[in-house]
Structure formats: C-alpha cells, structure tokens
Write a protein that holds these residues in place. Structure first.
Motif, PDB file in Angstrom:
ATOM      1  N   ALA A 356       0.828  -1.207   0.000  1.00 26.68           N
ATOM      2  CA  ALA A 356       0.000   0.000   0.000  1.00 26.68           C
ATOM      3  C   ALA A 356       0.860   1.254   0.000  1.00 26.68           C
ATOM      4  O   ALA A 356       0.615   2.194  -0.766  1.00 26.68           O
ATOM      5  N   ARG A 357       1.887   1.288   0.839  1.00 26.47           N
ATOM      6  CA  ARG A 357       2.721   2.474   0.920  1.00 26.47           C
ATOM      7  C   ARG A 357       3.487   2.705  -0.392  1.00 26.47           C
ATOM      8  O   ARG A 357       3.660   3.838  -0.825  1.00 26.47           O
ATOM      9  N   VAL A 358       3.942   1.635  -1.027  1.00 26.01           N
ATOM     10  CA  VAL A 358       4.651   1.785  -2.291  1.00 26.01           C
ATOM     11  C   VAL A 358       3.714   2.322  -3.367  1.00 26.01           C
ATOM     12  O   VAL A 358       4.088   3.208  -4.154  1.00 26.01           O
ATOM     13  N   GLU A 359       2.487   1.819  -3.433  1.00 21.74           N
ATOM     14  CA  GLU A 359       1.519   2.329  -4.409  1.00 21.74           C
ATOM     15  C   GLU A 359       1.158   3.779  -4.124  1.00 21.74           C
ATOM     16  O   GLU A 359       0.998   4.584  -5.047  1.00 21.74           O
ATOM     17  N   MET A 360       1.025   4.122  -2.856  1.00 23.02           N
ATOM     18  CA  MET A 360       0.729   5.511  -2.496  1.00 23.02           C
ATOM     19  C   MET A 360       1.836   6.447  -2.982  1.00 23.02           C
ATOM     20  O   MET A 360       1.573   7.512  -3.545  1.00 23.02           O
ATOM     21  N   LYS A 361       3.089   6.046  -2.743  1.00 18.33           N
ATOM     22  CA  LYS A 361       4.198   6.893  -3.162  1.00 18.33           C
ATOM     23  C   LYS A 361       4.275   7.007  -4.683  1.00 18.33           C
ATOM     24  O   LYS A 361       4.606   8.062  -5.220  1.00 18.33           O
ATOM     25  N   ALA A 362       3.960   5.921  -5.386  1.00 20.49           N
ATOM     26  CA  ALA A 362       3.974   5.961  -6.849  1.00 20.49           C
ATOM     27  C   ALA A 362       2.938   6.950  -7.366  1.00 20.49           C
ATOM     28  O   ALA A 362       3.219   7.775  -8.244  1.00 20.49           O
ATOM     29  N   ALA A 363       1.732   6.897  -6.817  1.00 22.54           N
ATOM     30  CA  ALA A 363       0.673   7.819  -7.236  1.00 22.54           C
ATOM     31  C   ALA A 363       1.018   9.254  -6.869  1.00 22.54           C
ATOM     32  O   ALA A 363       0.801  10.185  -7.657  1.00 22.54           O
ATOM     33  N   GLU A 364       1.557   9.447  -5.685  1.00 20.02           N
ATOM     34  CA  GLU A 364       1.921  10.788  -5.228  1.00 20.02           C
ATOM     35  C   GLU A 364       2.949  11.408  -6.166  1.00 20.02           C
ATOM     36  O   GLU A 364       2.863  12.594  -6.519  1.00 20.02           O
ATOM     37  N   THR A 365       3.924  10.625  -6.594  1.00 22.02           N
ATOM     38  CA  THR A 365       4.946  11.108  -7.520  1.00 22.02           C
ATOM     39  C   THR A 365       4.319  11.674  -8.788  1.00 22.02           C
ATOM     40  O   THR A 365       4.614  12.804  -9.207  1.00 22.02           O
ATOM     41  N   ILE A 366       3.456  10.912  -9.402  1.00 19.35           N
ATOM     42  CA  ILE A 366       2.865  11.321 -10.677  1.00 19.35           C
ATOM     43  C   ILE A 366       1.965  12.537 -10.507  1.00 19.35           C
ATOM     44  O   ILE A 366       2.029  13.493 -11.293  1.00 19.35           O
ATOM     45  N   LEU A 367       1.149  12.540  -9.487  1.00 15.47           N
ATOM     46  CA  LEU A 367       0.207  13.643  -9.302  1.00 15.47           C
ATOM     47  C   LEU A 367       0.925  14.965  -9.056  1.00 15.47           C
ATOM     48  O   LEU A 367       0.527  16.009  -9.594  1.00 15.47           O
ATOM     49  N   HIS A 368       1.986  14.943  -8.259  1.00 15.62           N
ATOM     50  CA  HIS A 368       2.695  16.187  -7.980  1.00 15.62           C
ATOM     51  C   HIS A 368       3.555  16.641  -9.156  1.00 15.62           C
ATOM     52  O   HIS A 368       3.658  17.847  -9.419  1.00 15.62           O
ATOM     53  N   LEU A 369       4.169  15.711  -9.868  1.00 15.16           N
ATOM     54  CA  LEU A 369       4.941  16.114 -11.044  1.00 15.16           C
ATOM     55  C   LEU A 369       4.031  16.692 -12.128  1.00 15.16           C
ATOM     56  O   LEU A 369       4.407  17.651 -12.812  1.00 15.16           O
TER      57      LEU A 369
END
Length: 405
Positions: A356-369
């Motif tokens: 879950a934490r890895v998927e959260m970080k992956a999504a966070e990366t894309i949304l902020h970039l």
C-alpha cells in the motif's frame, strides 16, 4: 584501523529537486546530471549491474519492492539501547568493523547540538557505531565523504544510506577505487528539514525538547519516547498532518519512486515487519551480511493480511485534491477515535501494508509532477511506476509522459 579522520565538506552546488546527497559537494559536481534519481534515473540498468537481474514480473512482489532473494521479519536477541527498533543496521555495521571486513562505515551521526540533525561520518571502530544509532531527520551530504575516505587510505567501506543517496552511489560506483563496497539501505518516504521536524514535534507534545525517539509503526501509530522513560502513542489518524504547511515535505520527497531502497545489498526497514524489522535480501552480498549476524537475531517469514485498495484509493483522492490546490478532506473529529481504533484491525498489515505504501508513493509522484514539473514525468518516472498505479486509473500520456527505456 583506528584513527581520527579529518575532512572538510564543500558547499553544495545549488539546483532544484536536490536532497543534498553530497555528490554536488565533490570535486566533480557535474556528475549529478547522470547520477541523480531526480533527473533521469535508469533503475533497470543499475539493478542489472548491482544485482545481476532486474525485477521479475513472475515474482509479484518484485514490482513493489525491487529485486530480492528473500524477505524476513527479524529482531535482535539483544536490542541496542537508543537504536531504532532493535538495531539491526547497527549490528551489521559493527560486525563488519569488528572482524576487519571493512575499514570504515559511512553513515550519519547526530549533530553535537541537535540530536535530530544528521551529520555524515566515517566510523572506523565498532564501538563508535553507538553514535549512529537511532533516527535522524533532515538532509545529510553523505556522499561528500567518499573522497575523504579514499584520501585517508580506506579501501573497504560499508555505506548506510537512504534511497536518493544509494542511487547516486551506485551510479558512480564503477568510478570508485574501493576494493569492497557493502551497501546497507534503509527505506525512506518523506523527509523534511530538521527545523521543520522540531516544529512538528511541538505539535505533538508540550515537551518536544525531551523527545529522544520517533517512529511511524506498522500498527498505524506513531511512537514517541522521552528522556524520562515515558512513552506516547498517537494514532496516524490523530496526527495534525493537515495543519502542516504545503512545503513541509519538499517536492523531492513527494516525487521519490524508490521507497524501499532497491539498489542496496540489503534493505532494513519496518513496513512489512508488522511490529518487527523487515529485511529484504537483494543479492549474494546482502545474503552474506545476513549470515554474519544470523546467530544474533530471530528470523520469521513475512506475512500479509487485509486489503490495501480502499486505503490507497483514499490516499490518491486526497493527494489529487492537494496537488490541485484544493483543501484536504478532513475526517470529522467525532469519528476519528472510532477509525483510529478500527484501522489497525481492518487495515492492511505486513506485506499488504508495505504494498500500500509503495503504491501511495507511486501515485503521489505522478500527481505532484503533473502539477509542478509535467515535462519531467518522462524522465523521472520509470515504467514500473506506471504499472503500479494503472489499477487506480492513473495512466500515462504515452507521447509526453512515458520513457522509452
């Protein structure tokens, strides 16, 4: 080897999206352009170089955690005083120094005037590893000491680092003249400045200056310990995260694609440990490091329970609102105690918590970039990240956002 190492760290070369790993402070700061994970990372090539293989789709968890041989839950028979968890990272480093396998361990210690402020250090005796115990919060130019290490005659070294430090280290590893290099990695998610961390502690307790231990635990609570021996547990849902300024966590940490330190020989963390430490043995050298301390630790199989999908969806929704400049959706105060009680019981645990934490970080990366640096998406986001977020309907524009490699 027992001598005082004298060195002076140069000033950094300023640039955007920098966590000051120390490479810009070296004699060749231009190497940042090809060694920084925030410019144009190539995890596939480095994984093949370091581990002899890349992620294997048939092994489902490699897509979350990177290449590995085995994973365990672990705990030291005799936990170290003032260590984070039971002190396995310290134990590994002490062992390497004690039997002369390395000349020095490159790691961070606490600043003389601030226990939370990290300072890079070359430690040459096992007894001095006590200085490195425990968590620090802030940025430390760790790799700036690679050149002083060589000039002081160090040929065999172990490096303890977070992902952005380890990526840069691996990118220049072939240029280093070390006879032996061990890399002990710790996971990292969100860093901030030491000053910001002090402000955060002040929101959690009226005795921030007495706090000597801070940890996000896998049971959805933050643990705080004080100098007088007292302990305080705060459920995640009761943390004042929504009260923090928007720049509390820098964009680098919100756009990091390597939570689990996939280029280390061994990763020592907590997420899938579910109350114990989590070991990811990534290659033969990592297996050697584990074998060295095997008689001093308890090992158990990792476990997984619960479902992560709803937790990840909720995180993505809130992150999308924040990335779009909208206010976060705050949970009503009256329901927080109930949800804080329920979360450890029904939320993902063990490997499912880590996924879950890895998927959260992956999504966070894309949304902020996409919001701040859309042109960097094509260069900063590896293809495996897109595959992680595809189940949540986050898809790339193949013309402008996805790498060819």
């Amino acid at each position: 080897m027992n001598k005082q190492l004298n060195y002076k760290i140069s000033e950094p070369v300023p640039r955007s999206l920098c966590t000051d790993c120390g490479l810009s402070r070296s004699k060749n700061p231009e190497r940042c352009g090809r060694a920084c994970q925030f410019i144009s990372p190539d995890y596939s090539a480095l994984e093949l170089s370091v581990h002899g293989r890349q992620i294997q789709p048939e092994r489902g968890d490699t897509r979350f955690f990177g290449p590995y041989h085995r994973m365990y839950k672990a705990w030291a028979h005799k936990p170290f005083h003032n260590a984070q968890w039971s002190g396995l990272t310290t134990l590994i480093a002490e062992n390497l120094l004690d039997d002369g396998s390395v000349d020095a361990v490159l790691t961070v210690v606490s600043d003389e005037n601030d226990r939370w402020r990290p300072v890079p250090a070359l430690i040459t005796t096992a007894g001095d590893m006590t200085r490195a115990r425990g968590m620090k919060m802030g940025y430390a130019p760790l790799l700036a000491l690679l050149e002083p290490a060589r000039s002081n005659g160090i040929k065999r070294v172990a490096v303890i680092g977070i992902p952005c430090q380890v990526y840069a280290l691996r990118a220049i590893e072939s240029e280093l003249s070390f006879d032996r290099l061990y890399v002990i990695g710790t996971p990292c998610s969100d860093n901030t400045t030491t000053d910001n961390f002090h402000k955060f502690l002040a929101k959690l307790t009226d005795r921030p200056n007495l706090v000597n231990y801070f940890e996000f635990r896998a049971d959805y609570q933050v643990e705080i310990r004080f100098d007088d021996g007292q302990q305080k547990l705060i459920p995640f849902l009761k943390l004042p995260l929504s009260d923090l300024p928007s720049d509390f966590f820098p964009l680098t940490c919100r756009t990091c694609v390597d939570y689990t330190n996939r280029l280390a020989d061994i990763t020592v963390g907590y997420m899938a440990g579910d109350g114990e430490q989590w070991l990811i043995i990534r290659n033969d050298q990592g297996a050697e490091l584990l074998e060295r301390i095997r008689h001093q630790i308890n090992l158990k199989p990792v476990e997984s329970r619960g479902r992560r999908k709803n937790a990840v969806k909720g995180f993505i929704e809130n992150t999308a609102r924040a990335a779009g400049g909208l206010p976060l959706r705050r949970m009503p105060d009256w329901i927080r105690p109930l949800m804080a009680w329920l979360q450890p019981k029904i939320g993902p645990r063990g490997l499912e918590f880590a996924r879950a934490r890895v998927e959260m970080k992956a999504a966070e990366t894309i949304l902020h970039l996409r919001r701040v640096h859309p042109k960097r998406l094509k260069y900063m986001v590896p293809n495996y990240i897109w595959k992680l977020v595809a189940p949540y309907a986050i898809l790339p524009n193949k013309e402008t956002e996805i790498q060819n490699k």
